[in-house]
Design a protein around this motif. Structure first.
Motif, PDB file in Angstrom:
ATOM      1  N   ASN A 426       0.807  -1.222   0.000  1.00  0.00           N
ATOM      2  CA  ASN A 426       0.000   0.000   0.000  1.00  0.00           C
ATOM      3  C   ASN A 426       0.837   1.266   0.000  1.00  0.00           C
ATOM      4  O   ASN A 426       0.292   2.368   0.112  1.00  0.00           O
ATOM      5  N   ARG A 429       0.434   3.090  -3.919  1.00  0.00           N
ATOM      6  CA  ARG A 429      -0.820   2.769  -4.593  1.00  0.00           C
ATOM      7  C   ARG A 429      -1.865   3.806  -4.201  1.00  0.00           C
ATOM      8  O   ARG A 429      -2.250   3.921  -3.038  1.00  0.00           O
ATOM      9  N   GLN A 430      -2.336   4.585  -5.181  1.00  0.00           N
ATOM     10  CA  GLN A 430      -3.307   5.627  -4.892  1.00  0.00           C
ATOM     11  C   GLN A 430      -4.588   5.060  -4.286  1.00  0.00           C
ATOM     12  O   GLN A 430      -5.142   5.623  -3.331  1.00  0.00           O
ATOM     13  N   ALA A 431      -5.056   3.942  -4.817  1.00  0.00           N
ATOM     14  CA  ALA A 431      -6.327   3.382  -4.362  1.00  0.00           C
ATOM     15  C   ALA A 431      -6.288   2.974  -2.901  1.00  0.00           C
ATOM     16  O   ALA A 431      -7.336   2.834  -2.265  1.00  0.00           O
ATOM     17  N   SER A 438     -15.526   5.522  -2.683  1.00  0.00           N
ATOM     18  CA  SER A 438     -14.823   6.557  -3.441  1.00  0.00           C
ATOM     19  C   SER A 438     -15.028   6.300  -4.924  1.00  0.00           C
ATOM     20  O   SER A 438     -15.222   5.150  -5.348  1.00  0.00           O
ATOM     21  N   LEU A 440     -12.874   6.427  -7.232  1.00  0.00           N
ATOM     22  CA  LEU A 440     -11.759   5.661  -7.792  1.00  0.00           C
ATOM     23  C   LEU A 440     -11.984   4.161  -7.619  1.00  0.00           C
ATOM     24  O   LEU A 440     -11.805   3.379  -8.563  1.00  0.00           O
ATOM     25  N   ASN A 441     -12.379   3.730  -6.407  1.00  0.00           N
ATOM     26  CA  ASN A 441     -12.546   2.298  -6.159  1.00  0.00           C
ATOM     27  C   ASN A 441     -13.933   1.777  -6.510  1.00  0.00           C
ATOM     28  O   ASN A 441     -14.113   0.577  -6.707  1.00  0.00           O
ATOM     29  N   VAL A 445     -12.272   2.012 -11.252  1.00  0.00           N
ATOM     30  CA  VAL A 445     -11.570   0.738 -11.389  1.00  0.00           C
ATOM     31  C   VAL A 445     -12.122  -0.074 -12.552  1.00  0.00           C
ATOM     32  O   VAL A 445     -11.424  -0.933 -13.114  1.00  0.00           O
ATOM     33  N   THR A 452      -6.900   9.302 -12.966  1.00  0.00           N
ATOM     34  CA  THR A 452      -7.571   9.510 -11.685  1.00  0.00           C
ATOM     35  C   THR A 452      -8.363  10.803 -11.677  1.00  0.00           C
ATOM     36  O   THR A 452      -9.464  10.876 -11.145  1.00  0.00           O
ATOM     37  N   THR A 458       0.994   9.221  -3.338  1.00  0.00           N
ATOM     38  CA  THR A 458       1.008   7.988  -2.554  1.00  0.00           C
ATOM     39  C   THR A 458       1.834   8.212  -1.285  1.00  0.00           C
ATOM     40  O   THR A 458       2.507   9.242  -1.127  1.00  0.00           O
ATOM     41  N   HIS A 508      -7.353  -3.318   0.270  1.00  0.00           N
ATOM     42  CA  HIS A 508      -7.776  -2.722  -0.995  1.00  0.00           C
ATOM     43  C   HIS A 508      -9.291  -2.729  -0.997  1.00  0.00           C
ATOM     44  O   HIS A 508      -9.921  -3.787  -0.925  1.00  0.00           O
ATOM     45  N   GLY A 510     -13.038  -2.511  -2.349  1.00  0.00           N
ATOM     46  CA  GLY A 510     -13.707  -2.857  -3.594  1.00  0.00           C
ATOM     47  C   GLY A 510     -15.125  -3.308  -3.326  1.00  0.00           C
ATOM     48  O   GLY A 510     -15.623  -3.243  -2.194  1.00  0.00           O
TER      49      GLY A 510
END
Length: 774
Positions: A426, A429-431, A438, A440-441, A445, A452, A458, A508, A510
């Protein structure tokens, strides 16, 4: 000089609405009833459904592939439309182009339908507006860790201003589920395991969002977080007392004190009854008990799930009748079930008066929002800055206040000139900085190759900036959630050549199995995912001091790390400015001040667990499996020290009154810092079991080295209320222990006795502890 804690001090007025347009005003009510009287049944049903334009392959809701839109939006909305679902947040779109499309669509509704009623546009906004290039703030666990309602209000107002500028009227936030089990994937959307902290922070968010003319939607009413074994959608078997005293409390506060205008039902069933079909909750509790007069919306596809998942309806038509009768006014995201309501009326299976009831609520909401007078003849917005310097400033301050220093063996802050090895999946990693909801996730994705859209350093980037790139080396070591150990050797060599190793591990986020945390990403254990613990063990074996940075959406069982690492830093998905906040804590530029909003578990086998447990919830000698957490609720260290002395509490207080508590707080260390004063209580004897500790109030206070202040807390006795054996919420006379600490542990303590008659709690009873600093 006296400072007043504006949010904890008590209810603030919701967004002002002109008297003539208030739903309870005579002119406004006459207007919506006259409009209802002119509607055909097709026009009525159109106001009770949403429409979601989706493309093949997009999956951002549960079982989304089971549903489809049979018609185009223009055909679907020929009789009008209640909600337009996620016009900006379904895929990456240019906001200027999308706003132009939205304004035209709304104009067409005004000019091209018989009644000319625009659609209400809703979006997700849990960690900021969930749209491309919009600011992304810390996840709600970070809000809880900050213990700063005013800053959450400021954040929510900034989010609301962005939404209103784009023609968005309703936000699907905040989540007020009280954390019961960290194995549940949606913990990353929640605020805390304490209902009062959830209620105060959540209501602060409601006030901020609604101050900008955007309606908040309370999620998920109720009980969702108590799902069995921490599994998403699992049955709930919470008793009526736990519901009333724990799980309902934040919703009650947000409605009665925050004037929240919308509520979303939870997917779950409680003791065999799905909430979406439960009039006792959606009408009896919400409307009859609390007087809620806003709209109840379904969680996505939640009405159809009464048929597809719960099997209490034979088809979607039966599901629609049950949900409407229970009190669900609007079906989201589309009309898979409610579009059958017309035929149910014609077949004599549904009284049209129930449709009228829901339509009136929708029209009142649109009246409040100004939609009944909107023409959309003005120019649509262009170039709205969704990630302005103001947004970045709020994101930075909240991130800095949300980082918890859990353990420190005098290695932090790191002195200048140290060689720092940054290691872990981590770290670069931006996510890793963002939660499940969010953009992004949640969405981006699924669109590989799209940038982004916002600046997101990061942790590696931020550490290089903080300490100097020439002093920082880097190795990934492993992935978040695979068994690939091929990077271990490089990580060990990198750590061995450094003065200190900063290991950045965690989650992460998701959806539905695509992450280690998030909606539908539950866990059987609470070990770090993948082989991350093995990576930490390998680096520890080098002898290089290890600073473990946890970038997670849930608390993990890391008791082993607390005793072996040089320091442990917990960051709950701190957002776009989170990496800089972490680097600042490592260097000492930021003095950590956050407190754990949820206990750090010792094992998965002790779950579900809450610090609000009765005596038998602790274990001790009555079982060989104690539930003691590795770090307790409210814990957090600083680079200075605070002393709490002189706790004063009246010897007695009336059961229908308040406790006036004072405590002296002194910064006894060498640097300035923020303390979070936490007042706890324990009802010693009651007719039902009571928790061994209960947060009664809190106050964040900034102190220079050597500075002392007196914190005054006025605690309404209703903070000690509970549901008695008749399930009546009361305040009873009796002895109470009180204490103050930097966590739930006792620093200074006192006791009092509540005297007088047993007092029932009503909607007019005070719910908020006020605080002043002198």
């Amino acid at each position: 000089m006296t400072e007043v804690h504006a949010v904890v001090a008590g209810p603030a007025p919701a967004q002002a609405t002109p008297d003539h347009d208030r739903p309870d005003g005579r002119a406004g009510e006459a207007r919506v009833r006259e409009l209802l009287g002119r509607m055909t049944i097709e026009e009525k049903v159109a106001q009770l459904v949403g429409f979601w334009e989706k493309e093949d392959g997009e999956a951002v809701a549960p079982l989304q592939g089971e549903f489809g839109d049979a018609v185009k939006l223009e055909d679907f909305a020929r009789h009008g439309l209640g909600h337009l679902t996620r016009a900006y947040g379904t895929r990456p779109v240019d906001t200027t182009e999308r706003a132009a499309w939205l304004w035209k669509f709304q104009r067409d509704l005004v000019t091209g339908t018989r009644l000319g009623i625009p659609a209400l546009v809703h979006e997700e906004c849990l960690t900021g507006l969930s749209a491309w290039k919009a600011a992304t703030f810390p996840t709600p666990l970070g809000w809880g860790a900050a213990f700063d309602p005013e800053l959450v209000t400021e954040m929510a107002a900034a989010i609301g201003a962005s939404m209103r500028a784009l023609g968005i009227h309703q936000g699907l936030a905040p989540v007020l589920d009280v954390i019961q089990d960290p194995r549940w994937g949606r913990v990353d959307e929640c605020i805390a395991e304490d209902p009062y902290l959830v209620g105060t922070i959540g209501t602060a968010y409601v006030r901020g969002l609604q101050s900008e003319g955007v309606h908040a939607t309370l999620k998920h009413f109720a009980g969702y977080s108590a799902s069995r074994a921490g599994r998403n959608f699992a049955p709930v078997h919470a008793g009526p007392r736990e519901l009333a005293d724990v799980l309902f409390l934040p919703f009650e506060m947000a409605i009665l004190d925050g004037n929240a205008r919308s509520v979303m039902h939870s997917y779950t069933e409680i003791d065999g009854v799905p909430v979406a079909a439960d009039p006792a909750m959606l009408t009896g509790v919400l409307r009859d008990r609390w007087g809620f007069d806003g709209t109840v919306v379904s969680d996505y596809y939640g009405v159809a799930f009464l048929n597809l998942l719960h099997h209490i309806a034979a088809d979607n038509a039966e599901a629609a009748v049950q949900a409407l009768d229970a009190g669900v006014d609007v079906e989201l995201p589309t009309g898979d079930a409610y579009l059958t309501l017309r035929e149910s009326v014609r077949a004599g299976k549904l009284d049209e008066a129930l449709i009228d009831r829901a339509v009136l609520r929708v029209l009142r909401e649109k009246l409040e929002l100004g939609l009944l007078d909107a023409t959309f003849t003005d120019e649509p917005p262009q170039g709205v800055d969704l990630d302005s310097p103001e947004h970045r400033s709020i994101a930075r301050r909240l991130a800095e206040e949300s980082i918890v220093l859990v353990a420190n063996r005098e290695v932090l802050p790191l002195p200048a000139g140290r060689r720092v090895a940054v290691i872990g999946p981590n770290a670069d990693r931006q996510a890793a900085l963002f939660g499940c909801y969010s953009f992004l996730n949640h969405v981006l994705v699924q669109h590989p190759g799209v940038e982004t859209g916002i600046e997101v350093p990061t942790v590696l980037d931020a550490v290089r900036d903080e300490f100097g790139a020439d002093l920082v080396t880097w190795a990934g070591g492993c992935d978040v959630d695979t068994d690939d150990r091929s990077g271990f050797a490089e990580a060990v060599a990198t750590a061995s050549a450094a003065d200190v190793a900063v290991l950045v591990v965690g989650d992460h986020a998701g959806l539905f199995g695509r992450g280690t945390v998030g909606e539908g990403c539950d866990r059987e254990d609470l070990e770090l995912p993948g082989v991350q613990r093995e990576l930490v063990e390998a680096v520890l074996a080098t002898g290089t001091p290890v600073v473990l940075v946890l970038l997670t959406g849930r608390p993990y069982a890391v008791g082993w790390a607390l005793s072996r690492c040089a320091a442990v830093v917990q960051a709950f998905f701190p957002g776009e400015e989170g990496a800089g906040a972490i680097a600042g804590v490592l260097s000492g530029r930021v003095n950590p001040s956050a407190r754990l909003p949820v206990s750090l578990p010792r094992s998965a086998g002790a779950q579900p667990y809450s610090y609000l447990h009765p005596t038998l919830g602790e274990g001790s000698e009555v079982t060989n499996l104690p539930a003691t957490p590795a770090a307790e609720f409210g814990h957090g260290l600083s680079y200075t020290t605070f002393e709490h002395t002189g706790l004063t509490v009246p010897a007695t207080a009336p059961t229908d009154g308040a406790l006036h508590v004072t405590v002296r707080v002194t910064n006894t260390g060498g640097v300035a810092g923020d303390d979070v004063v936490q007042l706890y209580g324990r009802d010693l004897v009651a007719p039902v079991t009571r928790p061994v500790a209960q947060l009664l109030g809190y106050r964040r206070v900034h102190l220079e080295p050597g500075q002392s202040v007196t914190v005054e807390l006025t605690v309404p006795t209703t903070r000690l209320a509970f549901s008695d054996r008749t399930l009546t919420r009361v305040v009873e006379p009796g002895d109470v222990d009180l204490w103050v600490g930097t966590s739930m542990r006792r620093d200074t303590e006192a006791s009092t006795t509540l005297v007088g008659a047993t007092v029932p709690v009503t909607n007019d009873s005070p719910r908020w502890t006020t605080s002043e600093i002198r």
